[in-house]
Design a protein around this motif. Structure first.
Motif, mmCIF file in Angstrom:
data_model
loop_
_atom_site.group_PDB
_atom_site.id
_atom_site.type_symbol
_atom_site.label_atom_id
_atom_site.label_comp_id
_atom_site.label_asym_id
_atom_site.label_seq_id
_atom_site.Cartn_x
_atom_site.Cartn_y
_atom_site.Cartn_z
ATOM 1 N N TYR A 1 -5.251 3.176 11.506
ATOM 2 C CA TYR A 1 -6.388 4.099 11.512
ATOM 3 C C TYR A 1 -6.849 4.513 12.903
ATOM 4 C CZ TYR A 1 -6.889 3.273 6.539
ATOM 5 O OH TYR A 1 -6.665 3.205 5.198
ATOM 6 N N ARG B 1 -11.747 -1.317 8.588
ATOM 7 C CA ARG B 1 -10.560 -1.220 7.745
ATOM 8 C C ARG B 1 -9.536 -2.288 8.140
ATOM 9 N NH1 ARG B 1 -10.450 0.283 3.751
ATOM 10 N NH2 ARG B 1 -8.648 1.622 3.547
ATOM 11 N N ARG C 1 0.068 -7.596 -3.146
ATOM 12 C CA ARG C 1 -0.426 -8.372 -1.998
ATOM 13 C C ARG C 1 -0.627 -9.812 -2.442
ATOM 14 N NH1 ARG C 1 -4.997 -4.180 0.603
ATOM 15 N NH2 ARG C 1 -3.631 -2.359 0.522
ATOM 16 N N GLU D 1 0.865 -1.188 0.000
ATOM 17 C CA GLU D 1 0.000 0.000 0.000
ATOM 18 C C GLU D 1 0.896 1.229 0.000
ATOM 19 O OE1 GLU D 1 -1.263 1.910 3.347
ATOM 20 O OE2 GLU D 1 0.873 1.747 3.738
ATOM 21 N N THR E 1 0.428 4.431 1.853
ATOM 22 C CA THR E 1 0.450 5.413 2.943
ATOM 23 C C THR E 1 1.750 5.358 3.752
ATOM 24 O OG1 THR E 1 -1.925 5.104 3.057
ATOM 25 C CG2 THR E 1 -0.918 6.298 4.876
ATOM 26 N N GLU F 1 -3.044 11.855 0.329
ATOM 27 C CA GLU F 1 -2.803 11.955 1.776
ATOM 28 C C GLU F 1 -2.714 13.440 2.134
ATOM 29 O OE1 GLU F 1 -2.847 9.022 3.163
ATOM 30 O OE2 GLU F 1 -2.108 7.674 1.600
HETATM 31 P P1 HAM Z 1 -7.005 -0.550 1.305
HETATM 32 O O1 HAM Z 1 -8.428 -0.547 1.724
HETATM 33 O O2 HAM Z 1 -6.177 -1.694 1.732
HETATM 34 O O3 HAM Z 1 -6.393 0.802 1.844
HETATM 35 O O4 HAM Z 1 -6.926 -0.434 -0.260
HETATM 36 C C1 HAM Z 1 -7.550 0.639 -0.931
HETATM 37 C C2 HAM Z 1 -8.200 0.163 -2.215
HETATM 38 O O5 HAM Z 1 -7.240 -0.529 -3.027
HETATM 39 C C3 HAM Z 1 -9.330 -0.824 -2.051
HETATM 40 O O6 HAM Z 1 -10.533 -0.166 -1.759
HETATM 41 C C4 HAM Z 1 -9.364 -1.471 -3.437
HETATM 42 O O7 HAM Z 1 -10.038 -0.637 -4.365
HETATM 43 C C5 HAM Z 1 -7.900 -1.528 -3.798
HETATM 44 N N1 HAM Z 1 -7.311 -2.842 -3.505
HETATM 45 C C6 HAM Z 1 -6.828 -3.292 -2.326
HETATM 46 N N2 HAM Z 1 -6.345 -4.544 -2.454
HETATM 47 C C7 HAM Z 1 -6.527 -4.902 -3.733
HETATM 48 C C8 HAM Z 1 -6.235 -6.085 -4.508
HETATM 49 N N3 HAM Z 1 -5.636 -7.143 -3.973
HETATM 50 N N4 HAM Z 1 -6.569 -6.093 -5.810
HETATM 51 C C9 HAM Z 1 -7.180 -5.018 -6.378
HETATM 52 N N5 HAM Z 1 -7.473 -3.883 -5.706
HETATM 53 C C10 HAM Z 1 -7.152 -3.818 -4.409
HETATM 54 C C11 HAM Z 1 -5.114 1.213 1.637
HETATM 55 O O8 HAM Z 1 -4.347 0.711 0.847
HETATM 56 C C12 HAM Z 1 -4.760 2.474 2.388
HETATM 57 N N6 HAM Z 1 -3.348 2.785 2.163
HETATM 58 C C13 HAM Z 1 -5.657 3.621 1.977
HETATM 59 C C14 HAM Z 1 -5.355 4.893 2.686
HETATM 60 C C15 HAM Z 1 -4.656 5.934 2.214
HETATM 61 N N7 HAM Z 1 -5.696 5.171 3.924
HETATM 62 C C16 HAM Z 1 -5.246 6.370 4.231
HETATM 63 N N8 HAM Z 1 -4.582 6.840 3.211
#
Ligand code: HAM
Length: 422
Positions: free
Chosen positions: A264, A259, A114, A83, A85, A132
């Motif tokens: 968070y 989440r 992942r 990710e 962040t 962010e």
């Molecule tokens: P997350 O919910 O893990 O948050 O991922 C955000 C978005 O990435 C998900 O809603 C989805 O659309 C996409 N996503 C996650 N995993 C996959 C996957 N394996 N394949 C396809 N799409 C995927 C974060 O990553 C946090 N860093 C968000 C954040 C930013 N929070 C604060 N700042």
């Protein structure tokens, strides 16, 4: 025959017939981020593994089960970023130029990794867009990032999504809520799945996010975080709802949004598209006020979100939305005869230097197959050059829509084409 290779499981090629869709989204996201005055940050695809272990959290699925972790030749433990962040915060702490008193607004685009079970909308390499804000505690920042996400999805033309928001409390009230959850779930220890039993020890809130029907049933009657927020969290959450209402951004409070990442606090939100099936989160984010300090920086609050390109594209295709135009050459050049072929490359070069996109068939071919290729290229204009025409200093221009043809002087070629295209 040598053995053929297969693409690694959970990854995909973005083929030419689709790559323009990705570029379209990238551009739309950049446009909206710039509209809100965010600046782009690009961080490496790998980081010290420990960065994610400490921020995303050791007990999360992302770190425990899904992280691509490896050692480099010097034995350093690294990870492909799952990710964005943590990387942004690492860079913020490292670069004083980012630490602005007034707050720092950043956006990013790029692949994340992942090791998850692949299915529609879930991949092992996927692409995120994200923003962010660092350094702003006020709920206005929460509303700004939510508004950005909302306008982005709307601007793409999407209509089948809903915004769900929650507050998961702060370092003061969240542990109290965890205690209440442990007390509640302890009564159902015999019926919880193994993952939830581990969650009960390490992070009981995550039980609320379990997808197993029996665990969902049990958690129906669990205490709600919204009844356990302290005064500050309650007021901030109320304020966010007030602002969203003022901006006419529809939302639903969903106290079960927890989440999947540990950093968070307070606000958590997701834009959900129920047409997506099991992987229905288009975009997710929240506030992470303790993270900068946890990663060696000052006590600086943060909030942001990220979304996946793949789910966005699936949603847009479901709604039959446009991704703009596929790039097509403005001119297709057909060359008949040896001498004409030799001069063709110079004509193409002149066209391209003048900013006119042009293509031709590189292999020698009959007029029929060159015509076929011209049709396939969908270019609006075709130029046809034979040896005789070359001797006379002329070239034939064919309008592919009307079928009309005319002879034009090679000397006037660029100006005539520019005029036709304008
Ligand atoms: P997350 O919910 O893990 O948050 O991922 C955000 C978005 O990435 C998900 O809603 C989805 O659309 C996409 N996503 C996650 N995993 C996959 C996957 N394996 N394949 C396809 N799409 C995927 C974060 O990553 C946090 N860093 C968000 C954040 C930013 N929070 C604060 N700042």
């Amino acid at each position: 025959m040598a053995e053929k290779y297969k693409i690694p499981r959970g990854t995909f090629d973005i083929l030419p017939q689709d790559s323009y869709k990705w570029e379209y989204i990238r551009k739309k996201f950049r446009d909206i981020a710039e509209l809100f005055n965010y600046r782009e940050i690009v961080t490496p695809i790998f980081e010290q593994a420990d960065l994610f272990e400490r921020s995303v959290g050791n007990s999360t699925d992302i770190v425990q089960k899904e992280m691509y972790k490896f050692c480099d030749k010097k034995g350093r433990s690294l990870a492909l970023r799952p990710e964005g962040t943590a990387s942004v915060v690492r860079s913020y702490v490292e670069n004083s130029s980012l630490q602005q008193e007034s707050g720092t607004k950043l956006f990013y685009l790029g692949p994340m990794f992942r090791y998850d079970r692949p299915q529609k909308g879930r991949y092992r390499q996927f692409y995120q867009y994200g923003v962010e804000i660092l350094g702003v505690k006020d709920p206005l920042a929460d509303v700004e990032v939510i508004a950005l996400g909302y306008l982005f999805l709307k601007d793409l033309g999407l209509s089948s999504f809903t915004l769900e928001i929650n507050s998961i409390g702060c370092s003061e009230c969240s542990p109290e809520y965890d205690k209440a959850l442990v007390k509640y779930f302890n009564r159902f220890k015999d019926s919880l799945c193994n993952d939830c039993l581990a969650r009960l020890e390490k992070n009981p809130k995550r039980i609320l996010d379990c997808k197993i029907p029996s665990c969902i049933d049990i958690s129906q009657e669990a205490p709600s975080i919204l009844d356990n927020l302290d005064e500050e969290c309650r007021l901030d959450f109320d304020k966010i709802q007030e602002y969203l209402t003022a901006l006419s951004i529809p939302f639903k409070v969903n106290s079960r949004i927890v989440r999947g990442l540990d950093y968070y606090q307070k606000t958590a939100f997701e834009f959900i598209n129920n047409n997506l099936g099991a992987q229905n989160a288009l975009l997710g984010g929240g506030r992470y006020d303790g993270l900068v300090a946890q990663l060696g920086g000052k006590d600086v609050p943060g909030i942001g979100f990220a979304g996946g390109f793949e789910r966005l594209i699936i949603s847009m295709e479901n709604e039959k939305l446009s991704f703009g135009k596929q790039p097509i050459p403005q001119i297709f050049l057909i060359l008949l005869g040896e001498t004409a072929r030799d001069s063709g490359i110079k004509i193409l070069h002149d066209l391209r230097k003048a900013g006119i996109s042009a293509d031709f068939l590189m292999k020698p071919a009959s007029i029929k197959s060159q015509m076929k290729q011209a049709d396939r290229s969908r270019s609006p204009l075709t130029l046809i050059l034979g040896d005789n025409e070359l001797d006379q200093g002329i070239i034939t221009l064919k309008n592919m829509n009307t079928g009309t043809q005319e002879s034009i002087s090679l000397n006037d070629l660029i100006s005539v084409i520019k005029e036709k295209l304008s």
